[in-house]
Design an enzyme around this catalytic site. Sequence first.
Site, PDB file in Angstrom:
ATOM      1  CG  ASP A  84      -2.131   0.836   1.091  1.00 37.13           C
ATOM      2  OD1 ASP A  84      -3.225   0.274   0.945  1.00 37.13           O
ATOM      3  OD2 ASP A  84      -2.003   2.091   1.104  1.00 37.13           O
ATOM      4  CB  THR A  88     -12.882   1.796  -8.065  1.00 40.28           C
ATOM      5  OG1 THR A  88     -13.782   0.949  -7.321  1.00 40.28           O
ATOM      6  CG2 THR A  88     -11.787   0.947  -8.644  1.00 40.28           C
ATOM      7  CG  ASN A  95     -22.346  -4.995  -4.735  1.00 40.46           C
ATOM      8  OD1 ASN A  95     -22.394  -6.097  -4.203  1.00 40.46           O
ATOM      9  ND2 ASN A  95     -21.331  -4.182  -4.572  1.00 40.46           N
ATOM     10  CB  CYS A 104     -20.268  -1.597  -1.859  1.00 40.29           C
ATOM     11  SG  CYS A 104     -18.710  -2.052  -1.083  1.00 40.29           S
ATOM     12  NE  ARG A 109     -15.207   3.283   3.512  1.00 44.78           N
ATOM     13  CZ  ARG A 109     -14.568   2.387   2.761  1.00 44.78           C
ATOM     14  NH1 ARG A 109     -13.993   2.764   1.639  1.00 44.78           N
ATOM     15  NH2 ARG A 109     -14.509   1.125   3.129  1.00 44.78           N
TER      16      ARG A 109
HETATM   17  C1  UGA Z   1     -21.893  -5.341  -0.132  1.00 54.52           C
HETATM   18  C2  UGA Z   1     -22.300  -6.709  -0.699  1.00 54.52           C
HETATM   19  O1  UGA Z   1     -23.244  -7.326   0.177  1.00 54.52           O
HETATM   20  C3  UGA Z   1     -21.064  -7.606  -0.874  1.00 54.52           C
HETATM   21  O2  UGA Z   1     -21.446  -8.841  -1.475  1.00 54.52           O
HETATM   22  C4  UGA Z   1     -20.049  -6.889  -1.776  1.00 54.52           C
HETATM   23  O3  UGA Z   1     -18.888  -7.664  -1.959  1.00 54.52           O
HETATM   24  C5  UGA Z   1     -19.682  -5.562  -1.126  1.00 54.52           C
HETATM   25  O4  UGA Z   1     -20.879  -4.757  -0.969  1.00 54.52           O
HETATM   26  C6  UGA Z   1     -18.689  -4.853  -2.022  1.00 54.52           C
HETATM   27  O5  UGA Z   1     -19.034  -4.517  -3.149  1.00 54.52           O
HETATM   28  O6  UGA Z   1     -17.517  -4.707  -1.627  1.00 54.52           O
HETATM   29  P1  UGA Z   1     -21.293  -4.418   2.311  1.00 54.52           P
HETATM   30  O7  UGA Z   1     -21.401  -3.063   1.687  1.00 54.52           O
HETATM   31  O8  UGA Z   1     -20.107  -4.758   3.132  1.00 54.52           O
HETATM   32  O9  UGA Z   1     -21.377  -5.560   1.174  1.00 54.52           O
HETATM   33  O10 UGA Z   1     -22.565  -4.626   3.276  1.00 54.52           O
HETATM   34  P2  UGA Z   1     -24.019  -5.264   3.137  1.00 54.52           P
HETATM   35  O11 UGA Z   1     -24.149  -6.338   4.127  1.00 54.52           O
HETATM   36  O12 UGA Z   1     -24.366  -5.585   1.747  1.00 54.52           O
HETATM   37  O13 UGA Z   1     -24.930  -4.047   3.635  1.00 54.52           O
HETATM   38  C7  UGA Z   1     -25.030  -2.840   2.898  1.00 54.52           C
HETATM   39  C8  UGA Z   1     -26.049  -1.925   3.538  1.00 54.52           C
HETATM   40  O14 UGA Z   1     -27.366  -2.448   3.382  1.00 54.52           O
HETATM   41  C9  UGA Z   1     -25.873  -1.706   5.034  1.00 54.52           C
HETATM   42  O15 UGA Z   1     -26.042  -0.339   5.331  1.00 54.52           O
HETATM   43  C10 UGA Z   1     -26.965  -2.543   5.673  1.00 54.52           C
HETATM   44  O16 UGA Z   1     -27.390  -2.049   6.915  1.00 54.52           O
HETATM   45  C11 UGA Z   1     -28.072  -2.397   4.626  1.00 54.52           C
HETATM   46  N1  UGA Z   1     -29.061  -3.503   4.659  1.00 54.52           N
HETATM   47  C12 UGA Z   1     -28.683  -4.780   4.441  1.00 54.52           C
HETATM   48  C13 UGA Z   1     -30.410  -3.203   4.887  1.00 54.52           C
HETATM   49  O17 UGA Z   1     -30.797  -2.028   5.078  1.00 54.52           O
HETATM   50  N2  UGA Z   1     -31.316  -4.235   4.883  1.00 54.52           N
HETATM   51  C14 UGA Z   1     -30.956  -5.519   4.674  1.00 54.52           C
HETATM   52  O18 UGA Z   1     -31.860  -6.410   4.687  1.00 54.52           O
HETATM   53  C15 UGA Z   1     -29.604  -5.807   4.444  1.00 54.52           C
END
Ligand code: UGA
Length: 432
Positions: free
Chosen positions: A30, A86, A209, A261, A329
């Site tokens: 990094d 990115t 996603n 994401c 974030r």
């Molecule tokens: C997301 C994807 O789930 C991953 O598969 C992907 O690899 C990642 O983005 C990425 O592109 O790097 P992440 O952002 O870590 O993962 O978290 P998530 O679990 O997907 O949650 C995202 C948001 O949705 C959170 O704010 C969570 O609170 C919200 N959420 C999730 C809801 O409001 N309701 C739900 O039922 C589930």
Amino acid sequence: MKICVIGAGYVGLTAGACLSEIGHNVICVDNDKVKINNLKKSIMPFFEPELFEIVSSNLKRRSLSFSLDISDAIKKSDVCFIAVGTPQKADGSCDLSSVFDVAKQIGKSINGYKLIVNKSTSLIGTTEKIKKIIQLETSSDIDVIVNPEFLSQGSAVKNFLKPDRLIIGATSQRAIEIFKKIYSPLLISSERFVVMDEKSAEMTKYASNIFLATKISYMNEIANLCEKVGANINNVKLGMSYDNRIGDKFLNSGIGFGGSCFPKDIEAILSLAKEFNCNLDIVSSVGLVNKNQRKIFLNKILNKFNNNIPNKVFSIWGLSFKPDTSDVRCSPSIDIISFLLDCNAKINVYDPKANNNIKDMFKDKISYFDNPYEALQNADALIILTDWKEFLSPDFNKIKTLLKTSIIFDGRNLYDKNYLLSLGIEYFGIGV
Ligand code: UGA
């Protein structure tokens, strides 16, 4: 196998640590001096369950090392993973400059055949561009493939070591065989190991996603209607989830999604679609519904206090964009706190891991607590913004005693409305 992972963020550090855990010799690179120096001493740049343990044990075994010298790391490796950020540009499009800078560095440093694997979430066509950039710098034999990463923060190590599926965009048989060898200790079944063309693999990442984000926004819209017609979204969700075609994941309504994401990927794909003159009506609605969901939640607070919240004290539990991470974030908490501060309200916050990250943003404008109950002292209401496990069954009598007025605004639908009402706590959830 000798591997270098370029970029030590959530994806790169998790991938590097896990690849060393399954037997490879990994150098994580990094350009952040402080981060690398800390990692050399097992000091983590963020909280992620199980990551500290595997980083420190593999550092001790010398199967994992950290370096600032990208050129040296490339020269010493057979395979280079690209896992740099990115971010979103001001116009919403995806900023691929770090990926292309790394490609150039790889081209300049290459000293023989290398397999280059891009793991950074990158727009459709990026793999091809990476290859061209490298080939401008060198005539060495290379293969460039894309391997979208699907790990979620909070369960990143588990997701990496037990992936639902492994997808690569690759046309070279040699590259496919090397990649299979790297991942062979994970024993992933052949039908879950999918090889396709590069552009389809790149699109699969965005499509997955945004599909998950769509489920959330859809449930939030239905929740808003439930509230108007007197239905309960929790019952509706349960009923829907028994349909195998729908499933039970990503159906939780609340204040909407955050993180680094979903919001960014939606904007990136919309910007790409615009370039190609292609309407993505569903995708643009998903983003709009998500932004609106925060406003709907804030309106509940304003309505309860007759639009009069200057000097009201709000205690917020949960700052991270989801549980089990210190990451804030694009967290809904940022919008909610900013709005309440603009209205001259006073804010007490508690989060098990994210207090410091929010402090970097709001400094002394809000008060920080290391204990959830201390954050309740003299508050006019409790606001729940993250579904941390420790908030699931709190001591409601203690909450009632400590709050000035017994009111809970629950942005994650953690509690049963009728139960709280029976305890004499006024409750505002989403769609209940
Ligand atoms: C997301 C994807 O789930 C991953 O598969 C992907 O690899 C990642 O983005 C990425 O592109 O790097 P992440 O952002 O870590 O993962 O978290 P998530 O679990 O997907 O949650 C995202 C948001 O949705 C959170 O704010 C969570 O609170 C919200 N959420 C999730 C809801 O409001 N309701 C739900 O039922 C589930």
